[in-house]
Design an enzyme around this catalytic site. Structure first.
Site, mmCIF file in Angstrom:
data_model
loop_
_atom_site.group_PDB
_atom_site.id
_atom_site.type_symbol
_atom_site.label_atom_id
_atom_site.label_comp_id
_atom_site.label_asym_id
_atom_site.label_seq_id
_atom_site.Cartn_x
_atom_site.Cartn_y
_atom_site.Cartn_z
ATOM 1 N N HIS B 318 39.157 -31.401 18.680
ATOM 2 C CA HIS B 318 37.961 -30.633 18.362
ATOM 3 C C HIS B 318 37.151 -30.252 17.572
ATOM 4 C CE1 HIS B 318 40.287 -30.495 22.172
ATOM 5 N NE2 HIS B 318 39.003 -29.784 22.823
ATOM 6 N N GLY B 319 38.230 -30.709 16.013
ATOM 7 C CA GLY B 319 36.823 -30.410 14.475
ATOM 8 C C GLY B 319 37.968 -30.447 13.603
#
Lengths: 389, 463
Positions: B318-319
């Site tokens: 997600h990041g």
């Protein structure tokens, strides 16, 4: 209804809407300038491979820090802006872009979020030390004076605290002119003090404040019988255009003109163009061409300029007044022009020179600071010009 | 380019639909391939090359694996090489900055390195491309000999930059033998407009609400919970709206993509939440990581380890920041707890207990997701329980009141109420009338919102 026909109808609704706007976008003539927004709309970027690969084309079309070409020139743009404002009003937001949808056709600025008043006042105090006597007025917020017109869901205005702060902390040689009682009384009697569609005060409000200021400055106010009042319709001011509440009615604007002064006034407006100071002179304080526009308030002294001087050969005194101000002063200055042979008006937002030196060279006798509550609470940057020379 | 923009809706999409339906069926995939590259290149044209490289890489890998038929070792070598290359690109473009920053924290290490910009959608299309090669290896699908078709699959604009992560074997047949239909197109229109409405009319409102409450600096306990509610609703409507738009656009050109969100906020446990949230990602990790690692077939200890790996990776996907890793591990702990004992307890408890439990931990999860700075996260989460600065300021009360209708609407619409209503009316004419009204309303309101973003009066400007 046949099932397949219904599906075709759904598709048609979508495709007609989509294609109609893409065709209209190219078909309708483009305008360069938006008069409600007072800005030039985005220009069509040059379509080239270089611009595409650098990403410039994308930004120019879609917008980045500045508005993009497509949204700026979208067909029926103001209709959509209005629709958005009213939709948000309908689903619970009592304000749009920082403006309350108030009763009686009023669109009223929300209270300022920033409160720089301590910093601003300390700069004013410091500046005032170079003068014997300084008069000061902060115009109360429209929302503070007209509380009962505001929507129920709202935030309190900080005016009372700001006034208390000023009265407790101002330098001794500053005479503060508190116009709240007068305004409260006028408001009770049904006098319109603020415009419904603009953030400024009306000429009625400014005249009442002028009388208060005169008492502080030791001047004799001109009686209202001396004025010829002309009323102009269809005034769509700043709160109207900024809020997007485009179904509200326009307000009217009044110009109070003393015919006795018709041939004795000289207004000089100074501008910086290409690094050079250019001064133009006019023989009236009223710029009637602005009455043709949506926003008519610049009829008074042509709106915002860095330096404006008003000379009156028939003035009651031969004194010179230094007026440090924001746009609230524009409709009060014509009243003051009858008392002073010269008024030097400085707008600190655009005047980046030494104001104290200017006062000396102009031989200023009195100083008046006239600001709206919003500038006073938020614009510490401009007031920095007062002390950093 | 994003779907929720005037450029996409009124310029790109009309061109695509015209071109797509104007050409004969045999040329339609070519059209899709080129318009998808244009879509991708709109923002950052340079990264088109990277994408073409990824396509080529997986095309060649697929061919090599196919060619080595019978030679298990060779097949495995090609697979590993391709996975390493795919992940290598992803790590370089997405995680190198984070890795170098971490190394620089060590004593005597000082690497001067400028992280490359993140190519948009790289996490999505890399996973898609990998699924092709792995499926070929597992003999779940036939090799694709036409590089253009593989390219069309990887670049397909509807799901290119925000999913759903479509697996190759799910669309292999559709790529060559889909038949567009009026029914499918009209469902596509409705799905697209539902997604557009979720994004513009709901998610953007919740983003503004979070912002107006002060975001991370919201003052007061109640205001923070209201802010976290807004954030949770924003993330859901934003992401699921985008997936709906993708699926809708897919339908307009004859594709059926999997459903990516299934009302995740009605879950009664975290396990259930992850079966309903971003389904295509969970499925990907299950099929291509958890099961190859042995899943639950190699004993409980190994299963826990496998879950640990999967959830660390899910978090980081997600990041490229530590809070995402923390977020993944947070769910790992909750999921393990549910497997061990919590799941059974929740089953025995009344339903509302499960709902409250799940929503509580999902919302705290979004706080972790949102704050890159651990100190700020601690302060915010602490403020959810201790009213150190009171409950709410007058300003936040006013903001909450303003957004109350849209918040209630958001809460109701994150349950299947409308889907139930829709299926009750299925086949009735009144449904089409309602759909038509809905479509017109959503289109006008969305354009109004998009155009208003540019409306920017310059009150104080001199002119």
């Amino acid at each position: 209804m046949n099932n397949k026909k219904a599906h075709i109808a759904i598709i048609a609704i979508f495709l007609v809407f989509t294609f109609a706007f893409s065709v209209l976008f190219f078909a309708i003539p483009k305008t360069d300038y938006s008069s409600t927004e007072k800005r030039h709309l985005a220009q069509m970027p040059e379509v080239s491979l270089e611009n595409f690969f650098s990403g410039k084309l994308t930004t120019a079309l879609e917008g980045g820090t500045q508005a993009g070409y497509i949204a700026d020139h979208f067909p029926f743009r103001s209709f959509f802006v209005g629709l958005n404002s009213y939709w948000n009003l309908g689903i619970g937001s009592t304000a749009s872009n920082g403006y309350y949808f108030a009763q009686d056709g009023y669109i009223i600025t929300k209270p300022s979020q920033v409160n720089d008043s301590d910093l601003v006042l300390s700069r004013i105090n410091q500046f005032s030390a170079s003068f014997d006597e300084v008069a000061m007025m902060v115009v109360p917020s429209a929302g503070y004076m007209l509380q009962e017109k505001l929507p129920l869901n709202r935030v309190d205005y900080p005016d009372a605290q700001v006034y208390d702060y000023i009265l407790a902390n101002k330098a001794e040689n500053i005479s503060f002119c508190d116009v709240r009682d007068t305004f409260t009384q006028m408001h009770r009697q049904g006098t319109q003090i603020y415009y419904r569609t603009d953030h400024h005060w009306t000429s009625e409000g400014a005249y009442a404040a002028y009388r208060e200021v005169c008492s502080v400055l030791g001047q004799e106010p001109v009686e209202r019988e001396a004025y010829n009042v002309t009323t102009y319709n269809n005034f769509f001011g700043t709160t109207y255009s900024s809020s997007g509440y485009f179904l509200r009615d326009p307000d009217t604007i009044q110009v109070w003109e003393n015919k006795a002064l018709a041939d004795s006034i000289k207004v000089s407006i100074s501008e910086i163009r290409d690094g050079e100071e250019v001064t133009e002179s006019f023989d009236s304080m009223y710029f009637e061409s602005h009455l043709q526009e949506d926003d008519m308030y610049p009829v008074f002294l042509d709106g915002n300029h860095r330096l404006v001087t008003i000379e009156n050969s028939k003035a009651k005194t031969d004194e010179t007044l230094l007026l440090l101000k924001d746009s609230f002063a524009h409709c009060m200055a014509p009243f003051l022009a009858e008392n002073y042979s010269k008024i030097v008006m400085v707008d600190l937002r655009y005047y980046a020179e030494d104001v104290t030196a200017l006062a000396q060279s102009e031989g200023v006798d009195k100083v008046l600071m006239l600001y709206g509550m919003d500038s006073f609470c938020t614009d510490a940057t401009s007031f920095a010009n007062l002390v950093f020379y | 380019m994003v779907f929720s923009s005037l450029t996409f809706w009124f310029f790109y999409l009309p061109c695509v639909l015209l071109a797509y339906y104007a050409v004969p069926r045999a040329a339609r995939n070519w059209v899709l391939f080129f318009v998808s590259l244009a879509f991708y290149g709109w923002g950052e044209p340079v990264y088109i090359l990277l994408m073409l490289f990824t396509i080529l890489l997986n095309y060649v890998a697929g061919m090599l694996i196919e060619k080595a038929e019978g030679n298990k070792k060779k097949r495995k070598t090609w697979l590993i090489l391709s996975v390493v290359a795919n992940l290598g690109l992803l790590v370089f473009f997405k995680y190198s900055g984070m890795i170098v920053d971490t190394l620089n924290m060590l004593p005597f290490v000082n690497i001067a390195f400028e992280a490359p910009g993140l190519p948009i959608g790289i996490s999505f299309y890399t996973f898609q491309a990998m699924s092709y090669t792995i499926d070929v290896y597992k003999e779940d699908t036939k090799v694709q000999r036409n590089p253009m078709l593989l390219g069309t699959y990887v670049t397909l604009f509807p799901q290119l930059i925000a999913g759903p992560i479509v697996r190759y074997k799910d669309v292999a047949d559709q790529l060559v033998s889909r038949r567009e239909s009026v029914y499918q197109f009209s469902r596509g229109v409705m799905l697209f407009l539902v997604g557009l409405g979720k994004k513009i009319l709901l998610a953007n409102q919740f983003a503004a609400m979070w912002e107006n409450l002060g975001g991370a600096d919201a003052q007061g306990l109640v205001a923070r919970w209201a802010g976290l509610t807004a954030l949770s609703l924003q993330i859901y409507f934003d992401f699921s709206g985008y997936s709906d738009m993708a699926r809708g656009l897919g339908k307009m050109i004859g594709f059926d993509f999997m459903e990516n969100f299934n009302y995740p906020y009605i879950s009664k446990s975290i396990t259930e939440f992850w079966r309903r949230w971003h389904i295509s990602l969970s499925t990907w990790f299950r099929d291509y990581l958890y099961i190859p690692l042995g899943g639950n077939r190699k004993g409980f200890g190994r299963q826990i380890f496998n879950l640990f790996v999967v959830w660390s990776m899910t978090g980081l996907w997600h990041g490229a920041a530590y809070n995402f890793l923390l977020w993944g591990l947070y769910f790992f702990l909750l999921l393990v707890a549910e497997k061990l004992f919590l799941g059974k307890l929740l089953q025995k408890a009344p339903a509302f207990v499960g709902h409250i439990y799940a929503l509580f931990f999902i919302m705290i999860g979004w706080a972790i997701f949102n704050f890159e700075d651990v100190a700020a996260l601690g302060e915010f989460v602490g403020g959810l329980f201790v009213p150190a600065d009171g409950f709410m300021s007058q300003n936040s009360a006013s903001v909450m009141l303003s957004y109350l209708p849209v918040t209630l609407a958001g809460i109701v619409l994150s349950t299947p109420v409308l889907r139930v209503l829709h299926s009750k009316l299925e086949g009735k004419n009144v449904l089409f009338v309602l759909e038509g009204i809905f479509a017109v309303a959503v289109m006008f309101l969305c354009v109004a919102s998009l155009v208003s973003d540019s409306y920017n009066p310059f009150i104080y400007f001199r002119f």
